[in-house]
Design a protein around this motif. Structure first.
Motif, PDB file in Angstrom:
ATOM      1  N   LYS A 315       7.751  14.440  -4.725  1.00 42.43           N
ATOM      2  CA  LYS A 315       6.679  15.129  -4.007  1.00 42.43           C
ATOM      3  C   LYS A 315       5.824  14.174  -3.186  1.00 42.43           C
ATOM      4  O   LYS A 315       4.927  14.613  -2.457  1.00 42.43           O
ATOM      5  N   LEU A 316       6.060  12.886  -3.303  1.00 34.53           N
ATOM      6  CA  LEU A 316       5.224  11.884  -2.632  1.00 34.53           C
ATOM      7  C   LEU A 316       6.057  11.046  -1.672  1.00 34.53           C
ATOM      8  O   LEU A 316       7.287  11.062  -1.698  1.00 34.53           O
ATOM      9  N   ILE A 317       5.359  10.296  -0.819  1.00 38.54           N
ATOM     10  CA  ILE A 317       6.001   9.303   0.019  1.00 38.54           C
ATOM     11  C   ILE A 317       6.119   8.028  -0.805  1.00 38.54           C
ATOM     12  O   ILE A 317       5.117   7.414  -1.186  1.00 38.54           O
ATOM     13  N   MET A 318       7.359   7.647  -1.093  1.00 41.01           N
ATOM     14  CA  MET A 318       7.587   6.461  -1.913  1.00 41.01           C
ATOM     15  C   MET A 318       7.591   5.202  -1.026  1.00 41.01           C
ATOM     16  O   MET A 318       7.742   5.294   0.201  1.00 41.01           O
ATOM     17  N   PRO A 319       7.445   4.013  -1.640  1.00 38.53           N
ATOM     18  CA  PRO A 319       7.362   2.780  -0.838  1.00 38.53           C
ATOM     19  C   PRO A 319       8.507   2.597   0.153  1.00 38.53           C
ATOM     20  O   PRO A 319       8.280   2.133   1.271  1.00 38.53           O
ATOM     21  N   ASP A 320       9.735   2.982  -0.231  1.00 43.80           N
ATOM     22  CA  ASP A 320      10.854   2.787   0.693  1.00 43.80           C
ATOM     23  C   ASP A 320      10.901   3.823   1.809  1.00 43.80           C
ATOM     24  O   ASP A 320      11.780   3.782   2.674  1.00 43.80           O
ATOM     25  N   GLU A 321       9.933   4.764   1.809  1.00 38.98           N
ATOM     26  CA  GLU A 321       9.874   5.790   2.856  1.00 38.98           C
ATOM     27  C   GLU A 321       8.736   5.539   3.852  1.00 38.98           C
ATOM     28  O   GLU A 321       8.631   6.244   4.859  1.00 38.98           O
ATOM     29  N   ILE A 322       7.877   4.581   3.552  1.00 39.33           N
ATOM     30  CA  ILE A 322       6.697   4.350   4.397  1.00 39.33           C
ATOM     31  C   ILE A 322       7.097   4.094   5.848  1.00 39.33           C
ATOM     32  O   ILE A 322       6.490   4.631   6.790  1.00 39.33           O
ATOM     33  N   ASP A 323       8.141   3.306   6.051  1.00 40.97           N
ATOM     34  CA  ASP A 323       8.536   2.958   7.425  1.00 40.97           C
ATOM     35  C   ASP A 323       9.169   4.108   8.182  1.00 40.97           C
ATOM     36  O   ASP A 323       9.425   3.994   9.385  1.00 40.97           O
ATOM     37  N   THR A 324       9.461   5.212   7.497  1.00 33.71           N
ATOM     38  CA  THR A 324      10.035   6.359   8.200  1.00 33.71           C
ATOM     39  C   THR A 324       8.964   7.259   8.799  1.00 33.71           C
ATOM     40  O   THR A 324       9.288   8.156   9.593  1.00 33.71           O
ATOM     41  N   LEU A 325       7.696   7.060   8.411  1.00 38.55           N
ATOM     42  CA  LEU A 325       6.611   7.881   8.954  1.00 38.55           C
ATOM     43  C   LEU A 325       6.342   7.477  10.400  1.00 38.55           C
ATOM     44  O   LEU A 325       6.367   6.294  10.743  1.00 38.55           O
ATOM     45  N   VAL A 326       6.056   8.458  11.220  1.00 36.89           N
ATOM     46  CA  VAL A 326       5.827   8.197  12.646  1.00 36.89           C
ATOM     47  C   VAL A 326       4.320   8.090  12.903  1.00 36.89           C
ATOM     48  O   VAL A 326       3.573   9.050  12.705  1.00 36.89           O
ATOM     49  N   ASP A 327       3.907   6.914  13.341  1.00 34.43           N
ATOM     50  CA  ASP A 327       2.500   6.638  13.645  1.00 34.43           C
ATOM     51  C   ASP A 327       2.316   6.711  15.159  1.00 34.43           C
ATOM     52  O   ASP A 327       2.959   5.972  15.899  1.00 34.43           O
ATOM     53  N   PHE A 328       1.436   7.589  15.607  1.00 42.93           N
ATOM     54  CA  PHE A 328       1.271   7.802  17.041  1.00 42.93           C
ATOM     55  C   PHE A 328       0.373   6.746  17.675  1.00 42.93           C
ATOM     56  O   PHE A 328      -0.378   6.046  16.992  1.00 42.93           O
TER      57      PHE A 328
END
Length: 350
Positions: A315-328
């Motif tokens: 249910k959360l953003i795990m550490p290995d997923e942080i880089d997949t988030l899109v920062d505008f």
């Protein structure tokens, strides 16, 4: 055009990285807190108020004999007040969303992150921009999986005929609205500078919308009443809705990524309680408080030193997923916000 998630995110971040406020070194020595000092905190009410009162306030009060006062409500009011009081703030700590916090640092209203806050060393790089990120709550597509011919795996899937007339589009240019517009633009054109007119024209192809949704509560009522089957919303709130009210719905994990949204704790420029404010933020970044947020409202930690229980990980953003988030590129967005709002009012909501 098929853009893989990591290369897509790098494409976007290439423009935004140079805009990040630098992580700063510790400020000059400031006086220690003393009994009777009052720390003023501007924060959302509800669960967030409950958590900080349970986990942060008692620690500071016991240690220093200080008093904590709260200004509760949305960010529009406290942001306006903080700007009006620039240089003579009544707030010591205020919580803002991701784009408000980055602009507030640039405008000299709040301070950038520094190493005076010990737990800031554990922050992800994206959480050191605009102050101290305290909660990640990305925006993505939420949809009725019983009405879908296949799971949604791309932002482009909103253009499938099965969703025609069943989409509730987010109101205005807040976090959800910008996420929906920007991710649509990026997915189709690979370039956020294509928002106007190309991005808006592409979104117009989705009309007529079933509704324009102004809040999570309104959206969830629309889902329950079979008015709409798809929208773009904060993931954590949708997780709760799906779990507690309507298991027919699902959250998409698009190949282009989810839009980064984040709550940020900001220390005001000119605060008279610098050390108390830093200790407040330091406690908020502790594993105990991060886990309380994760358990209560599925907010993902912004630090990398939290041991996340197995039952929360999906249910959360795990550490290995942080880089997949899109920062505008929020500078670009803020520079065009008024112009885009007019286009939105006339061509999307109208």
């Amino acid at each position: 055009m098929n853009i893989k998630r990591r290369s897509f995110n790098k494409l976007i971040l290439g423009g935004a990285a140079s805009l990040a406020a630098p992580y700063s070194f510790v400020r000059a020595q400031t006086p220690d807190p003393k009994p009777g000092d009052e720390l003023v905190v501007g924060i959302w009410g509800g669960t967030q108020e409950k958590i900080v009162k349970e986990y942060i306030e008692p620690v500071l009060v016991d240690k220093y004999g200080c008093k904590i006062s709260y200004v509760l409500g949305g960010t529009v009011e406290r942001r306006a007040r903080a700007y009006a009081e620039r240089g003579r703030p009544s707030f010591d700590v205020l919580y803002l969303n991701i784009f408000e916090s980055r602009q507030a640092v640039k405008d000299g209203v709040t301070q950038p992150a520094t190493d005076a806050v010990e737990n800031a060393q554990y922050l992800y790089p994206i959480a050191k921009k605009g102050g101290y990120g305290v909660a990640i709550n990305p925006c993505t597509i939420v949809y009725n999986k019983t009405k879908a011919s296949a799971p949604i795996t791309s932002w482009k899937d909103m253009w499938k005929p099965e969703w025609q007339g069943r989409i509730a589009w987010p109101n205005g240019l807040g976090a959800e609205g910008i996420s929906a517009l920007m991710m649509s633009t990026l997915s189709w054109f690979g370039d956020q500078t294509k928002m106007a007119p190309e991005g808006f024209d592409k979104v117009k192809e989705l009309k007529p919308f079933a509704a324009i949704q102004g809040s999570q509560a309104q959206l969830f009522d629309m889902f329950d009443q079979d008015i709409a089957d798809l929208s773009v919303e904060f993931g954590s709130f949708c997780e709760k809705y799906i779990e507690e009210r309507n298991p027919d719905f699902a959250l998409a994990d698009p190949e282009e990524g989810k839009a980064l949204a984040m709550n940020v704790a900001c220390i005001t420029e000119g605060t008279r309680n610098q050390k108390l404010a830093e200790e407040w933020v330091n406690l908020h970044l502790s594993p105990e408080v991060m886990l309380a947020y994760a358990k209560e409202i599925y907010y993902s930690p912004t630090v990398d030193n939290v041991d996340i229980p197995a039952d929360l990980q999906s249910k959360l953003i795990m550490p290995d997923e942080i880089d997949t988030l899109v920062d505008f590129d929020w500078d670009y967005i803020n520079a065009n916000r008024n112009k885009w709002q007019s286009i939105y009012d006339r061509e999307i909501a109208g």
